[in-house]
Write an enzyme that holds these catalytic residues in place. Structure first.
Site, PDB file in Angstrom:
ATOM      1  N   THR A 294       0.859  -1.194   0.000  1.00 32.51           N
ATOM      2  CA  THR A 294       0.000   0.000   0.000  1.00 32.51           C
ATOM      3  C   THR A 294       0.893   1.241   0.000  1.00 32.51           C
ATOM      4  OG1 THR A 294      -1.784  -1.079   1.188  1.00 32.51           O
ATOM      5  CG2 THR A 294      -1.645   1.287   1.469  1.00 32.51           C
TER       6      THR A 294
ATOM      7  N   SER B 210     -10.943  -2.318   2.083  1.00 33.52           N
ATOM      8  CA  SER B 210      -9.627  -1.993   2.627  1.00 33.52           C
ATOM      9  C   SER B 210      -9.732  -0.828   3.626  1.00 33.52           C
ATOM     10  CB  SER B 210      -8.733  -1.589   1.459  1.00 33.52           C
ATOM     11  OG  SER B 210      -7.638  -0.877   1.928  1.00 33.52           O
ATOM     12  N   ASP B 211      -8.745  -0.736   4.512  1.00 37.08           N
ATOM     13  CA  ASP B 211      -8.694   0.410   5.445  1.00 37.08           C
ATOM     14  C   ASP B 211      -8.344   1.722   4.727  1.00 37.08           C
ATOM     15  OD1 ASP B 211      -5.970  -0.914   5.187  1.00 37.08           O
ATOM     16  OD2 ASP B 211      -5.442   1.009   6.092  1.00 37.08           O
TER      17      ASP B 211
ATOM     18  N   THR C  64      -0.284   1.725   6.414  1.00 35.14           N
ATOM     19  CA  THR C  64      -0.156   0.537   5.571  1.00 35.14           C
ATOM     20  C   THR C  64      -0.226  -0.674   6.494  1.00 35.14           C
ATOM     21  OG1 THR C  64       1.242  -0.658   4.010  1.00 35.14           O
ATOM     22  CG2 THR C  64       2.387   0.650   5.670  1.00 35.14           C
ATOM     23  N   GLY C  65      -0.481  -1.837   5.919  1.00 40.68           N
ATOM     24  CA  GLY C  65      -0.555  -3.045   6.742  1.00 40.68           C
ATOM     25  C   GLY C  65      -1.843  -3.791   6.492  1.00 40.68           C
ATOM     26  N   VAL C  66      -2.241  -4.597   7.449  1.00 40.35           N
ATOM     27  CA  VAL C  66      -3.445  -5.422   7.286  1.00 40.35           C
ATOM     28  C   VAL C  66      -4.669  -4.580   7.640  1.00 40.35           C
ATOM     29  CG1 VAL C  66      -4.653  -7.493   8.071  1.00 40.35           C
ATOM     30  CG2 VAL C  66      -2.171  -7.543   7.711  1.00 40.35           C
ATOM     31  N   GLY C  67      -5.511  -4.357   6.644  1.00 36.48           N
ATOM     32  CA  GLY C  67      -6.635  -3.429   6.790  1.00 36.48           C
ATOM     33  C   GLY C  67      -7.531  -3.719   7.974  1.00 36.48           C
TER      34      GLY C  67
HETATM   35  N1  GLY Z   1      -3.828  -1.804   3.910  1.00 35.22           N
HETATM   36  C1  GLY Z   1      -4.390  -2.311   2.749  1.00 35.22           C
HETATM   37  C2  GLY Z   1      -5.409  -3.331   2.929  1.00 35.22           C
HETATM   38  O1  GLY Z   1      -5.386  -4.106   3.871  1.00 35.22           O
HETATM   39  O2  GLY Z   1      -6.267  -3.427   2.108  1.00 35.22           O
END
Ligand code: GLY
Length: 281
Positions: free
Chosen positions: A157, A187-188, A206-209
């Site tokens: 991201t 997504s976040d 950035t990272g896990v949404g």
């Molecule tokens: N940060 C991007 C997503 O998880 O979609």
């Protein structure tokens, strides 16, 4: 006031085996941050973050625009957001297909009352603003998808935060998602958890949404700065809360006082900043 800008290109592989990709990303970030800083000198913060993120979307090393990850049904759907710290207006586009620069759609939506659009209607809006059909897929992503290379996903991201010469702040973020996700997943990046700005601070994540949304990362950091915490303390406190559920995230931010900060839950985020000189990691 001295303009400041910081960008991120998400995370590089945790495997440690592809240093070449890490270095290529750092080189690309170094060049893009220098071009974006030159642009910021003659433009507003909100114009500069849109410009920087469009350059990042055009670089296929990153998971946004060209080079986006592919979802579980074989399609690319992208999301992007922008927030102007002066007006506190947030605009975003969610799960759009077949366009080159999602951030430019978000930027245009700043002018509209209905400022967050998703799905096919977002695509109609983009075509209406003159954005032509564009396939953001690159052969490497298709190969990773076919090899079910989950390790290659969940990173990349992009985002930018800027403070312009008049003290105005803005943030923009763009993503191809986490790769292999269920169609319809949000997504976040096009939410206030992943991208937030006001007149006190601006943050891009950035990272896990899902982790970023659960911890409301960007909005929480900016609120804490608004309430008086220094940027670094506000970001560290928020990242500590993320740790409670082993969240995976990286953050870049700038405050109205000119503080500039980055932090990540796992030490793999690539970023670059430009104030009096270029710094990368
Ligand atoms: N940060 C991007 C997503 O998880 O979609």
């Amino acid at each position: 006031m001295e303009p400041k800008i910081i960008i991120h290109g998400g995370f590089f592989s945790e495997s440690g085996t592809n240093d070449d990709v890490k270095h290529a990303k750092q080189e690309a970030l170094r060049e893009i941050v220098a071009r974006s800083y030159a642009y910021l000198k003659t433009h507003t913060a909100v114009e500069a973050v849109a410009y920087a993120v469009s350059l990042l979307e055009d670089c296929d090393l990153f998971n946004a625009g060209t080079g986006s990850q592919i979802q579980s049904d074989g399609k690319i759907r992208m999301s992007a957001a922008i927030m102007d710290g002066v007006t506190s207006k947030f605009a975003g586009v969610i799960n759009i297909e077949d366009v080159k620069n999602p951030v430019r759609i978000a930027e245009r939506l700043l002018e509209y009352e209905d400022s967050v659009l998703g799905g096919p209607e977002a695509l109609s809006f983009a075509r209406g603003m003159g954005m032509e059909h564009y396939d953001p897929e690159i052969p490497q992503r298709r190969q990773e998808f076919e090899e079910k290379s989950v390790a290659a996903a969940r990173k990349g991201t992009v985002g930018c935060v800027a403070l312009d010469g008049k003290g105005r702040l803005a943030a923009a973020t763009s993503t191809g998602g986490k790769g292999f996700e269920m169609p319809g997943r949000i997504s976040d990046s096009a939410t206030v958890a992943g991208n937030y700005a006001n007149s006190f601070a601006a943050v891009s994540c950035t990272g896990v949404g899902e982790n970023i949304v659960s911890a409301a990362v960007a909005a929480k950091i900016v609120t804490r700065v608004t309430d008086g915490l220094p940027l670094a303390e506000a970001a560290d406190k928020t990242m500590k809360e993320l740790k409670a559920f082993d969240g995976f995230a990286g953050v870049i931010g700038i405050s109205a006082k000119g503080e500039i900060y980055h932090v990540d839950s796992h030490p793999y985020m690539v970023w670059a900043a430009f104030s009096s000189g270029v710094e990368t990691f």
